[in-house]
Scaffold this motif. Structure first.
Motif, short mmCIF file in Angstrom:
data_model
loop_
_atom_site.label_atom_id
_atom_site.label_comp_id
_atom_site.label_asym_id
_atom_site.label_seq_id
_atom_site.Cartn_x
_atom_site.Cartn_y
_atom_site.Cartn_z
N SER A 1 58.58 1.58 34.05
CA SER A 1 57.59 0.59 34.47
C SER A 1 57.13 0.94 35.88
O SER A 1 57.93 1.37 36.72
CB SER A 1 58.19 -0.82 34.45
OG SER A 1 58.70 -1.12 33.17
N PHE A 2 55.84 0.70 36.16
CA PHE A 2 55.25 1.09 37.44
C PHE A 2 54.78 -0.14 38.22
O PHE A 2 54.30 -1.11 37.65
CB PHE A 2 54.07 2.03 37.21
CG PHE A 2 54.43 3.25 36.40
CD1 PHE A 2 55.10 4.33 36.98
CD2 PHE A 2 54.14 3.31 35.05
CE1 PHE A 2 55.44 5.43 36.24
CE2 PHE A 2 54.48 4.42 34.29
CZ PHE A 2 55.14 5.48 34.89
N HIS A 3 54.94 -0.06 39.55
CA HIS A 3 54.50 -1.16 40.41
C HIS A 3 52.98 -1.28 40.37
O HIS A 3 52.45 -2.39 40.43
CB HIS A 3 54.97 -0.90 41.85
CG HIS A 3 54.44 -1.90 42.83
ND1 HIS A 3 54.84 -3.22 42.85
CD2 HIS A 3 53.51 -1.77 43.82
CE1 HIS A 3 54.20 -3.85 43.81
NE2 HIS A 3 53.39 -3.02 44.42
N ASP A 4 52.29 -0.19 40.24
CA ASP A 4 50.84 -0.19 40.17
C ASP A 4 50.41 -0.84 38.84
O ASP A 4 50.69 -0.32 37.76
CB ASP A 4 50.31 1.24 40.23
CG ASP A 4 48.79 1.30 40.29
OD1 ASP A 4 48.15 0.27 40.07
OD2 ASP A 4 48.26 2.40 40.55
N PRO A 5 49.74 -1.98 38.90
CA PRO A 5 49.36 -2.68 37.66
C PRO A 5 48.36 -1.87 36.82
O PRO A 5 48.19 -2.15 35.63
CB PRO A 5 48.73 -3.99 38.17
CG PRO A 5 48.32 -3.69 39.58
CD PRO A 5 49.31 -2.71 40.10
N ALA A 6 47.71 -0.89 37.44
CA ALA A 6 46.74 -0.08 36.70
C ALA A 6 47.44 0.92 35.77
O ALA A 6 46.81 1.49 34.89
CB ALA A 6 45.83 0.65 37.67
N LYS A 7 48.73 1.12 35.99
CA LYS A 7 49.47 2.08 35.17
C LYS A 7 50.28 1.34 34.11
O LYS A 7 51.07 0.45 34.43
CB LYS A 7 50.39 2.93 36.04
CG LYS A 7 49.65 3.86 36.98
CD LYS A 7 50.63 4.77 37.71
CE LYS A 7 49.90 5.72 38.63
NZ LYS A 7 49.01 6.63 37.88
N GLU A 8 50.09 1.72 32.87
CA GLU A 8 50.82 1.09 31.78
C GLU A 8 52.25 1.62 31.73
O GLU A 8 52.52 2.77 32.03
CB GLU A 8 50.12 1.37 30.44
CG GLU A 8 48.75 0.74 30.32
CD GLU A 8 48.15 0.96 28.94
OE1 GLU A 8 48.87 1.49 28.07
OE2 GLU A 8 46.99 0.59 28.74
N SER A 9 53.15 0.74 31.32
CA SER A 9 54.54 1.17 31.15
C SER A 9 54.63 2.23 30.06
O SER A 9 53.83 2.26 29.12
CB SER A 9 55.42 -0.02 30.78
OG SER A 9 55.45 -0.97 31.82
N ILE A 10 55.63 3.09 30.19
CA ILE A 10 55.88 4.13 29.19
C ILE A 10 57.18 3.80 28.49
O ILE A 10 58.22 3.64 29.12
CB ILE A 10 55.99 5.52 29.86
CG1 ILE A 10 54.69 5.89 30.56
CG2 ILE A 10 56.36 6.59 28.83
CD1 ILE A 10 54.79 7.13 31.41
#
Length: 394
Positions: free
Chosen positions: A333-342
């Motif tokens: 999971s990424f802090h950047d909301p623009a990046k979807e979790s993998i």
């Protein structure tokens, strides 16, 4: 190329020592020497291990020389009563052992630097070599090696400790073998394949290579499979390699020459910010794999999942719960909301699942860094926006 064919210019490896034959330590010298020889285009033949017994070592030397043109012996060159390799070699080549004064002088000087005003008499045996031997200096210890030519065959004798043996092998033995014409394999290449079964990929690759005069090989290097080809035919090599790389493209990182963790460590050294992560899945294996003195300034692993960080890693619950499942889930999971979790389902093979997970995570972190800094380590860095962050902590 048939595996039934033999090569006349083969090199044999002999490791001596009770500690190896009794299973106390691994024979890492032979593994590393064989790997380096093949990388230099040389044919490696039989590997043997013997105890510290003169008769056994002598018999092994005689046997290996019947079907090999060179022999590299490691171990048994120390000052103790079980260091008997030089005596066995002298018997095998039917030459007396001659005391070498320059070698003894070097031993005395080294021991004096370590506080021995009067060197132990037992060290004198380290200056004994078969008549006519060429000395190989040991910059890291008292056990010098040597080279002996016997019936038009080359015998190299090296000490056992890897930090002594391998530099002497690299600096003296390899150039000598090259000069003697042992480099015969002109074209060879290997790739590290990830996320595929050995049987499945081998069937496809062997079928692809069958029309060509190329020898294929495989090595399980979990979670990778190392695939190798070698040949002396430039035409076959140039025709086959592009076909292989098209087939394995989904299974490799970059050009397939390095693992994802190797590529990530190299990329981390180049970033100008601190990558803050919370790893709740691998039990610390990810951190120990990628954190080195060079990457340390660019990494910050935290244990509090509520603390702000760039990447949070969860999963492997089935492994940690002792489940009998054959698969488990890993999530980044990424802090950047623009990046979807993998989220990915990965094979559960006991403790090896952590190794698989680490390489998978490294692959995804490479892609993440590439999206922040083009020309790092993603397979297709040109697809990412060119955003180079300032020196800070993310």
């Amino acid at each position: 190329m048939s595996r039934d064919s033999t090569h006349a210019n083969k090199i044999a490896l002999l490791a001596t020592g009770d500690e190896i034959s009794h299973g106390d330590i691994l024979n890492t010298n032979s593994q590393e020497i064989a790997h380096r020889l093949f990388q230099q285009g040389m044919h490696v033949g039989n590997h043997m291990v013997t105890s510290d017994a003169i008769a056994e070592i002598e018999q092994a030397i005689t046997f290996l020389l019947t079907s090999h043109n060179a022999l590299i012996i490691t171990g048994g060159l120390g000052p103790t009563s079980d260091d008997l390799t030089r005596y066995a070699l002298g018997k095998a080549v039917d030459r007396p052992l001659i005391f070498n004064e320059p070698v003894w002088s070097d031993i005395v000087l080294r021991l004096k630097r370590f506080g021995y005003d009067t060197p132990p008499l037992s060290n004198r045996q380290q200056a004994l070599f078969p008549e006519g031997a060429i000395i190989i200096p040991n910059p890291n210890g008292t056990a010098a090696g040597c080279m002996v030519e016997y019936k038009n065959k080359l015998i190299v004798m090296l000490p056992g400790p890897p930090f002594e043996c391998l530099p002497m092998f690299e600096q003296v033995t390899i150039p000598t073998l090259k000069k003697a014409g042992f480099s015969e394999i002109e074209y060879h290449k290997n790739w590290f394949l990830f996320g595929v079964s050995e049987g499945e990929i081998a069937e496809k690759l062997d079928a692809l290579a069958k029309p060509y005069r190329c020898t294929t090989g495989y090595r399980l290097f979990y979670p990778y499979i190392e695939f190798k080809i070698h040949t002396n035919s430039k035409q076959d090599y140039e025709q086959l390699v592009p076909q292989i790389e098209t087939l394995i493209r989904p299974c490799i990182f970059e050009d397939g020459q390095k693992t994802a963790s190797e590529i990530l460590r190299a990329s981390l050294k180049k970033i100008d910010f601190t990558l803050k992560m919370c790893d709740l899945a691998t039990g610390g294996l990810l951190e120990s794999t990628i954190k080195t003195p060079h990457t340390y300034p660019h990494l910050d692993f935290i244990s509090d999942k509520n603390e702000k960080c760039m990447v949070t890693i969860n999963g492997l619950n089935e492994f940690w719960n002792g489940s009998e499942a054959t698969q488990t889930t890993l999530t980044l999971s990424f802090h950047d909301p623009a990046k979807e979790s993998i989220s990915s389902v990965i094979p559960l093979r006991g403790h090896r699942v952590k190794q698989y997970a680490v390489e998978f995570i490294c692959w995804k972190l490479c892609e993440l860094l590439s999206s922040l800094r083009p020309a790092t380590c993603s397979r297709n860095p040109e697809t990412h926006a060119e955003v180079i962050p300032k020196k800070n902590e993310i």
